[in-house]
Write a protein that holds these residues in place. Structure first.
Motif, PDB file in Angstrom:
ATOM      1  N   LYS A   3      14.042 -20.573  38.461  1.00 13.22           N
ATOM      2  CA  LYS A   3      12.403 -20.364  38.466  1.00 13.22           C
ATOM      3  C   LYS A   3      13.082 -19.270  37.808  1.00 13.22           C
ATOM      4  O   LYS A   3      12.023 -18.805  36.777  1.00 13.22           O
ATOM      5  N   ALA A   4      13.989 -18.167  38.161  1.00 11.40           N
ATOM      6  CA  ALA A   4      13.667 -16.649  37.077  1.00 11.40           C
ATOM      7  C   ALA A   4      14.642 -17.792  35.240  1.00 11.40           C
ATOM      8  O   ALA A   4      14.495 -16.611  34.475  1.00 11.40           O
ATOM      9  N   THR A   5      15.625 -18.217  35.470  1.00 10.67           N
ATOM     10  CA  THR A   5      16.305 -18.606  34.385  1.00 10.67           C
ATOM     11  C   THR A   5      16.340 -19.581  34.075  1.00 10.67           C
ATOM     12  O   THR A   5      16.530 -20.221  32.345  1.00 10.67           O
ATOM     13  N   GLY A   6      15.716 -21.174  34.793  1.00  3.85           N
ATOM     14  CA  GLY A   6      15.477 -22.312  34.324  1.00  3.85           C
ATOM     15  C   GLY A   6      16.317 -23.119  33.683  1.00  3.85           C
ATOM     16  O   GLY A   6      17.024 -23.964  33.084  1.00  3.85           O
ATOM     17  N   VAL A   7      17.660 -22.755  34.320  1.00  3.85           N
ATOM     18  CA  VAL A   7      19.049 -22.581  35.031  1.00  3.85           C
ATOM     19  C   VAL A   7      19.040 -24.321  34.904  1.00  3.85           C
ATOM     20  O   VAL A   7      20.557 -25.068  34.433  1.00  3.85           O
ATOM     21  N   PHE A   8      18.718 -25.391  35.286  1.00  2.00           N
ATOM     22  CA  PHE A   8      19.049 -26.817  35.873  1.00  2.00           C
ATOM     23  C   PHE A   8      18.324 -27.582  35.081  1.00  2.00           C
ATOM     24  O   PHE A   8      17.965 -28.722  35.239  1.00  2.00           O
ATOM     25  N   ASP A   9      17.997 -26.847  34.068  1.00  2.72           N
ATOM     26  CA  ASP A   9      16.973 -27.721  33.496  1.00  2.72           C
ATOM     27  C   ASP A   9      18.444 -28.516  31.975  1.00  2.72           C
ATOM     28  O   ASP A   9      16.692 -29.344  32.063  1.00  2.72           O
ATOM     29  N   ILE A  10      19.272 -27.983  31.944  1.00  2.00           N
ATOM     30  CA  ILE A  10      20.222 -29.292  31.948  1.00  2.00           C
ATOM     31  C   ILE A  10      19.962 -30.212  32.018  1.00  2.00           C
ATOM     32  O   ILE A  10      20.393 -31.609  31.765  1.00  2.00           O
ATOM     33  N   LEU A  11      19.596 -30.359  33.318  1.00  2.00           N
ATOM     34  CA  LEU A  11      20.236 -31.983  34.094  1.00  2.00           C
ATOM     35  C   LEU A  11      18.757 -32.769  33.937  1.00  2.00           C
ATOM     36  O   LEU A  11      18.783 -33.592  33.578  1.00  2.00           O
ATOM     37  N   THR A  12      17.689 -32.072  33.912  1.00  2.00           N
ATOM     38  CA  THR A  12      16.196 -33.462  33.265  1.00  2.00           C
ATOM     39  C   THR A  12      15.892 -33.276  32.457  1.00  2.00           C
ATOM     40  O   THR A  12      15.138 -34.457  32.768  1.00  2.00           O
ATOM     41  N   THR A  13      17.092 -32.651  31.452  1.00  2.00           N
ATOM     42  CA  THR A  13      16.608 -32.899  30.473  1.00  2.00           C
ATOM     43  C   THR A  13      17.288 -33.981  29.262  1.00  2.00           C
ATOM     44  O   THR A  13      16.957 -34.748  28.677  1.00  2.00           O
ATOM     45  N   SER A  14      18.593 -34.454  30.461  1.00  2.00           N
ATOM     46  CA  SER A  14      19.055 -35.117  29.840  1.00  2.00           C
ATOM     47  C   SER A  14      19.202 -36.737  30.755  1.00  2.00           C
ATOM     48  O   SER A  14      17.990 -37.329  31.437  1.00  2.00           O
ATOM     49  N   THR A  15      19.524 -37.062  28.879  1.00  2.00           N
ATOM     50  CA  THR A  15      18.950 -39.246  29.346  1.00  2.00           C
ATOM     51  C   THR A  15      19.707 -39.870  30.051  1.00  2.00           C
ATOM     52  O   THR A  15      19.563 -40.797  30.568  1.00  2.00           O
ATOM     53  N   ASP A  16      21.288 -39.460  29.990  1.00  2.00           N
ATOM     54  CA  ASP A  16      21.784 -39.885  30.513  1.00  2.00           C
ATOM     55  C   ASP A  16      22.409 -39.559  31.758  1.00  2.00           C
ATOM     56  O   ASP A  16      21.463 -38.430  32.873  1.00  2.00           O
ATOM     57  N   ASN A  17      23.060 -40.077  33.085  1.00  2.00           N
ATOM     58  CA  ASN A  17      23.053 -39.155  34.191  1.00  2.00           C
ATOM     59  C   ASN A  17      24.136 -37.846  34.441  1.00  2.00           C
ATOM     60  O   ASN A  17      24.919 -38.426  33.344  1.00  2.00           O
ATOM     61  N   PRO A  18      23.516 -36.527  34.301  1.00  2.00           N
ATOM     62  CA  PRO A  18      23.708 -35.979  33.820  1.00  2.00           C
ATOM     63  C   PRO A  18      25.305 -35.221  34.689  1.00  2.00           C
ATOM     64  O   PRO A  18      25.155 -36.181  35.817  1.00  2.00           O
ATOM     65  N   LYS A  19      26.369 -34.499  34.457  1.00  2.00           N
ATOM     66  CA  LYS A  19      27.145 -34.702  35.398  1.00  2.00           C
ATOM     67  C   LYS A  19      27.804 -33.325  35.044  1.00  2.00           C
ATOM     68  O   LYS A  19      27.232 -31.830  34.242  1.00  2.00           O
ATOM     69  N   ILE A  20      27.898 -32.526  36.966  1.00  2.00           N
ATOM     70  CA  ILE A  20      28.469 -31.897  37.415  1.00  2.00           C
ATOM     71  C   ILE A  20      29.398 -31.142  37.606  1.00  2.00           C
ATOM     72  O   ILE A  20      30.330 -31.996  38.065  1.00  2.00           O
ATOM     73  N   LEU A  21      30.381 -29.682  37.182  1.00  6.22           N
ATOM     74  CA  LEU A  21      31.458 -29.874  37.310  1.00  6.22           C
ATOM     75  C   LEU A  21      31.438 -27.931  37.949  1.00  6.22           C
ATOM     76  O   LEU A  21      30.940 -27.007  38.018  1.00  6.22           O
TER      77      LEU A  21
END
Length: 281
Positions: A3-21
């Motif tokens: 909510k404060a940083t939008g840190v997970f926006d990178i996932l929802t804006t990805s056109t492909d299946n996003p990958k997390i490490l």
């Protein structure tokens, strides 16, 4: 944090299946939250096994999450070391390479901490160097395997220490950096998160940072006490240069973190009633 940083926006804006490490996943709260933000995501996660003193993973099993139980500070091959010196205390404990050079991730979570519960499992030489080795492993491999434009979440401690200052100055060279500290959870402690977004992971500055971190890790893992002291030491000139170039930005970024900690400490039971002067209360 999101909510404060939008840190997970990178996932929802990805056109492909996003990958997390996720380098130190247990107990799993951050990774579970990440997966909730985008159910398409696939994750590779590491964790110290409970038999080595690691925490139990509490998030429910997910077929889109692959977890490997191991000590990531021993990933010598991934850190660029192919030959282990004969006679090294951990000679038999370094595994083969884990992350192929062509594997990249949109979100990298680096929130591992040295655990007191696995002291018995560590060689003696590692005790004074383990926090450095763990941080550098996560940073070097995380940035090395980050998709350009991706996001890194890094747990840090003690804003004022030399290593933390150097790291933040480096990240500002090739990423958009925000700092986050929860106003209630662990507010009294020195811990805070650095969220680096839009990371230009293939620029020369990022490449230099990866090589520097790997180099320090090699000294911390294979070097003598003298070599380790030398690589961790900063000259007066280096300190003055950093403060001149980065000091104003540091204060600007750090002030909200310090304010949260200061307010929490004012209310702490071990501070209330304590003398605020040099003489007796």
């Amino acid at each position: 944090m999101h909510k404060a940083t939008g840190v997970f926006d990178i996932l929802t804006t990805s056109t492909d299946n996003p990958k997390i490490l996720d380098f130190c996943v247990a107990p799993g709260g951050y990774l579970e939250t990440s997966m909730w933000h985008d159910p398409r995501a696939q994750a590779t996660a590491f964790s110290l096994g409970t038999d080595q003193g690691g925490h139990e993973i509490l998030m429910p099993p997910n077929p889109r999450i692959a977890v490997k139980f191991m000590d990531i500070t021993m990933l010598a091959a991934d850190m660029g070391v192919d030959t282990i010196p004969a006679g090294h205390p951990d000679f038999a404990n370094f595994p083969p390479r884990e992350l192929a050079p062509n594997r990249f991730f949109d979100l990298v979570i680096c929130d591992g901490q040295v655990l007191r519960t696995n002291v018995h499992a560590r060689a003696e030489y590692r005790e004074s160097r383990e926090a450095t080795r763990l941080t550098l492993t996560q940073l070097a491999l995380g940035l090395d395997h980050l998709t350009p434009g991706g996001t890194m979440v890094v747990l840090l401690h003690h804003m004022e220490t030399w290593g933390t200052l150097c790291l933040m100055r480096k990240m500002h060279q090739f990423a958009s950096v925000q700092l986050f500290k929860h106003p209630k959870c662990h507010a009294k402690r020195s811990a805070f998160y650095m969220i680096a977004t839009k990371v230009n992971a293939r620029c020369p500055q990022a490449t230099d940072a990866i090589e520097e971190w790997k180099g320090i890790w090699k000294v911390a893992t294979f070097g003598s006490e003298e070599a380790y002291r030398d690589v961790m030491h900063a000259s007066d000139a280096e300190v003055h240069s950093l403060l001149k170039d980065f000091g104003p930005r540091l204060v600007e970024n750090a002030r909200p973190i310090w304010v949260i900690q200061a307010k929490a400490l004012e209310k702490a039971s071990f501070v209330k009633g304590a003398s605020r002067g040099w003489g007796p209360s």
